[in-house]
Design a protein around this motif. Structure first.
Motif, PDB file in Angstrom:
ATOM      1  N   GLU A   1       0.833  -1.206   0.000  1.00  0.00           N
ATOM      2  CA  GLU A   1       0.000   0.000   0.000  1.00  0.00           C
ATOM      3  C   GLU A   1       0.869   1.258   0.000  1.00  0.00           C
ATOM      4  N   ARG A   2       2.010   1.209   0.659  1.00  0.00           N
ATOM      5  CA  ARG A   2       2.914   2.355   0.659  1.00  0.00           C
ATOM      6  C   ARG A   2       3.505   2.568  -0.733  1.00  0.00           C
ATOM      7  N   GLU A   3       3.793   1.480  -1.420  1.00  0.00           N
ATOM      8  CA  GLU A   3       4.310   1.590  -2.790  1.00  0.00           C
ATOM      9  C   GLU A   3       3.266   2.227  -3.715  1.00  0.00           C
ATOM     10  N   VAL A   4       2.029   1.818  -3.565  1.00  0.00           N
ATOM     11  CA  VAL A   4       0.949   2.406  -4.359  1.00  0.00           C
ATOM     12  C   VAL A   4       0.753   3.870  -3.968  1.00  0.00           C
ATOM     13  N   PHE A   5       0.789   4.146  -2.674  1.00  0.00           N
ATOM     14  CA  PHE A   5       0.689   5.517  -2.163  1.00  0.00           C
ATOM     15  C   PHE A   5       1.737   6.403  -2.833  1.00  0.00           C
ATOM     16  N   ALA A   6       2.987   5.914  -2.881  1.00  0.00           N
ATOM     17  CA  ALA A   6       4.081   6.687  -3.462  1.00  0.00           C
ATOM     18  C   ALA A   6       3.827   6.986  -4.929  1.00  0.00           C
ATOM     19  N   GLY A   7       3.365   5.991  -5.655  1.00  0.00           N
ATOM     20  CA  GLY A   7       3.099   6.196  -7.071  1.00  0.00           C
ATOM     21  C   GLY A   7       1.964   7.167  -7.323  1.00  0.00           C
ATOM     22  N   VAL A   8       0.910   7.037  -6.543  1.00  0.00           N
ATOM     23  CA  VAL A   8      -0.270   7.887  -6.719  1.00  0.00           C
ATOM     24  C   VAL A   8       0.054   9.347  -6.414  1.00  0.00           C
ATOM     25  N   VAL A   9       0.726   9.616  -5.300  1.00  0.00           N
ATOM     26  CA  VAL A   9       1.016  11.013  -4.945  1.00  0.00           C
ATOM     27  C   VAL A   9       2.082  11.609  -5.862  1.00  0.00           C
ATOM     28  N   ALA A  10       2.803  10.749  -6.576  1.00  0.00           N
ATOM     29  CA  ALA A  10       3.784  11.236  -7.547  1.00  0.00           C
ATOM     30  C   ALA A  10       3.119  11.595  -8.877  1.00  0.00           C
ATOM     31  N   GLY A  11       1.808  11.328  -8.976  1.00  0.00           N
ATOM     32  CA  GLY A  11       1.067  11.686 -10.183  1.00  0.00           C
ATOM     33  C   GLY A  11       0.951  10.591 -11.211  1.00  0.00           C
TER      34      GLY A  11
ATOM     35  N   ASN B   1      -2.947   4.638 -12.592  1.00  0.00           N
ATOM     36  CA  ASN B   1      -2.994   3.272 -12.075  1.00  0.00           C
ATOM     37  C   ASN B   1      -2.186   2.316 -12.951  1.00  0.00           C
ATOM     38  N   LYS B   2      -2.297   2.491 -14.262  1.00  0.00           N
ATOM     39  CA  LYS B   2      -1.601   1.613 -15.195  1.00  0.00           C
ATOM     40  C   LYS B   2      -0.084   1.746 -15.040  1.00  0.00           C
ATOM     41  N   GLN B   3       0.379   2.980 -14.816  1.00  0.00           N
ATOM     42  CA  GLN B   3       1.813   3.213 -14.639  1.00  0.00           C
ATOM     43  C   GLN B   3       2.317   2.610 -13.327  1.00  0.00           C
ATOM     44  N   VAL B   4       1.516   2.737 -12.285  1.00  0.00           N
ATOM     45  CA  VAL B   4       1.879   2.153 -10.995  1.00  0.00           C
ATOM     46  C   VAL B   4       1.956   0.635 -11.129  1.00  0.00           C
ATOM     47  N   ALA B   5       0.994   0.054 -11.836  1.00  0.00           N
ATOM     48  CA  ALA B   5       0.975  -1.405 -12.045  1.00  0.00           C
ATOM     49  C   ALA B   5       2.233  -1.861 -12.769  1.00  0.00           C
ATOM     50  N   GLY B   6       2.612  -1.108 -13.823  1.00  0.00           N
ATOM     51  CA  GLY B   6       3.809  -1.471 -14.576  1.00  0.00           C
ATOM     52  C   GLY B   6       5.068  -1.369 -13.729  1.00  0.00           C
ATOM     53  N   LYS B   7       5.137  -0.355 -12.909  1.00  0.00           N
ATOM     54  CA  LYS B   7       6.318  -0.164 -12.061  1.00  0.00           C
ATOM     55  C   LYS B   7       6.443  -1.268 -11.016  1.00  0.00           C
ATOM     56  N   LEU B   8       5.305  -1.678 -10.454  1.00  0.00           N
ATOM     57  CA  LEU B   8       5.325  -2.668  -9.370  1.00  0.00           C
ATOM     58  C   LEU B   8       5.223  -4.098  -9.875  1.00  0.00           C
TER      59      LEU B   8
ATOM     60  N   GLU C   1      -3.408  -3.873 -13.086  1.00  0.00           N
ATOM     61  CA  GLU C   1      -4.041  -2.602 -12.760  1.00  0.00           C
ATOM     62  C   GLU C   1      -5.184  -2.764 -11.763  1.00  0.00           C
ATOM     63  N   LYS C   2      -5.914  -3.865 -11.869  1.00  0.00           N
ATOM     64  CA  LYS C   2      -7.027  -4.104 -10.958  1.00  0.00           C
ATOM     65  C   LYS C   2      -6.540  -4.172  -9.506  1.00  0.00           C
ATOM     66  N   THR C   3      -5.381  -4.790  -9.314  1.00  0.00           N
ATOM     67  CA  THR C   3      -4.813  -4.892  -7.964  1.00  0.00           C
ATOM     68  C   THR C   3      -4.410  -3.514  -7.442  1.00  0.00           C
ATOM     69  N   VAL C   4      -3.896  -2.663  -8.319  1.00  0.00           N
ATOM     70  CA  VAL C   4      -3.538  -1.303  -7.934  1.00  0.00           C
ATOM     71  C   VAL C   4      -4.775  -0.552  -7.453  1.00  0.00           C
ATOM     72  N   LYS C   5      -5.883  -0.722  -8.171  1.00  0.00           N
ATOM     73  CA  LYS C   5      -7.125  -0.045  -7.793  1.00  0.00           C
ATOM     74  C   LYS C   5      -7.597  -0.486  -6.413  1.00  0.00           C
ATOM     75  N   VAL C   6      -7.447  -1.778  -6.113  1.00  0.00           N
ATOM     76  CA  VAL C   6      -7.837  -2.296  -4.803  1.00  0.00           C
ATOM     77  C   VAL C   6      -6.972  -1.668  -3.709  1.00  0.00           C
ATOM     78  N   HIS C   7      -5.652  -1.664  -3.929  1.00  0.00           N
ATOM     79  CA  HIS C   7      -4.729  -1.084  -2.941  1.00  0.00           C
ATOM     80  C   HIS C   7      -4.956   0.412  -2.789  1.00  0.00           C
ATOM     81  N   ARG C   8      -5.231   1.072  -3.905  1.00  0.00           N
ATOM     82  CA  ARG C   8      -5.459   2.519  -3.869  1.00  0.00           C
ATOM     83  C   ARG C   8      -6.700   2.844  -3.029  1.00  0.00           C
ATOM     84  N   ALA C   9      -7.745   2.058  -3.194  1.00  0.00           N
ATOM     85  CA  ALA C   9      -8.963   2.273  -2.408  1.00  0.00           C
ATOM     86  C   ALA C   9      -8.693   2.062  -0.921  1.00  0.00           C
ATOM     87  N   ARG C  10      -7.865   1.065  -0.606  1.00  0.00           N
ATOM     88  CA  ARG C  10      -7.527   0.806   0.800  1.00  0.00           C
ATOM     89  C   ARG C  10      -6.694   1.946   1.378  1.00  0.00           C
ATOM     90  N   VAL C  11      -5.774   2.464   0.571  1.00  0.00           N
ATOM     91  CA  VAL C  11      -4.942   3.588   1.012  1.00  0.00           C
ATOM     92  C   VAL C  11      -5.810   4.792   1.338  1.00  0.00           C
TER      93      VAL C  11
END
Length: 207
Positions: free
Chosen positions: A149-159, A162-169, A173-183
């Motif tokens: 969740e911290r990794e997703v947090f970092a990607g999201v606040v960096a602008g 979701n697709k870019q965060v998924a590629g980086k991690l 993308e669906k998993t990123v959306k789940v983590h983002r909602a939890r964050v």
């Protein structure tokens, strides 16, 4: 959120001045903690109390400016400082104010002027203490995030999208959306703008 009564710390090596200031502040209903030396003050000082510090400039062993510098270097969020001096020393007063002093007064201090300075400093302390408490609350929330969740947090606040965060991690993308909602839920925010503001509040920087 802050129910405590303000405390005024007094540090002056002149016993007569210390007694006079203590009597004045006591008569106005302030809780006072007088100290004759900087070291005795440091031994009992609590930076988390609401209040301010009235500090003599010229003291042996450790001057008022040196004590101010030490408190600032500790990063403890010291209360606002009101300096009192036996001389009208412009360079010293400028230095003190540049380092964040709330006021600089010349002895003998006029009672109404001192009381007004104390009340102003306490309001400043109130705002600072409230801000520190709010930051600690937000940091505690952030600490409850999982590593992912911290990794997703970092990607999201960096602008990142979701697709870019998924590629980086290396996740979908669906998993990123789940983590983002939890964050968002854990951090107590509803919008991306609020999350970015929160990241700034806690001084978040991506590792």
């Amino acid at each position: 959120m802050i129910a405590q009564s303000p405390t005024v710390f007094l540090v002056d090596d002149d016993p007569s001045v210390l007694r006079a200031l203590t009597r004045l502040l006591d008569s106005e209903g302030f809780k006072t903690c007088p100290f004759a030396t900087p070291q005795s003050f440091l031994d009992h000082y609590d930076p988390d109390l609401l209040g301010c510090i009235i500090l003599d400039v010229a003291m042996p062993d450790l001057t008022g400016l040196e004590l101010q510098s030490r408190l600032g270097a500790s990063g403890s969020g010291a209360q606002p400082i009101i300096f009192i001096s036996g001389e009208s020393d412009i360079p010293t007063s400028v230095s003190a104010m540049r380092e964040g002093a709330s006021d600089f007064l010349t002895k003998p201090v006029d009672a109404p002027v001192l009381l007004a300075a104390v009340r102003t400093a306490i309001e400043r302390s109130r705002g600072s203490l409230k801000s520190r408490q709010e930051r600690a609350f937000l940091e505690a929330r952030f600490a409850n995030l999982t590593s992912r969740e911290r990794e997703v947090f970092a990607g999201v606040v960096a602008g990142m999208m979701n697709k870019q965060v998924a590629g980086k991690l290396g996740i979908v993308e669906k998993t990123v959306k789940v983590h983002r909602a939890r964050v968002m839920r854990k951090m107590g925010v509803r919008t991306l703008a609020q999350l970015v503001h929160l990241a700034d509040r806690i001084g978040f920087t991506e590792q």
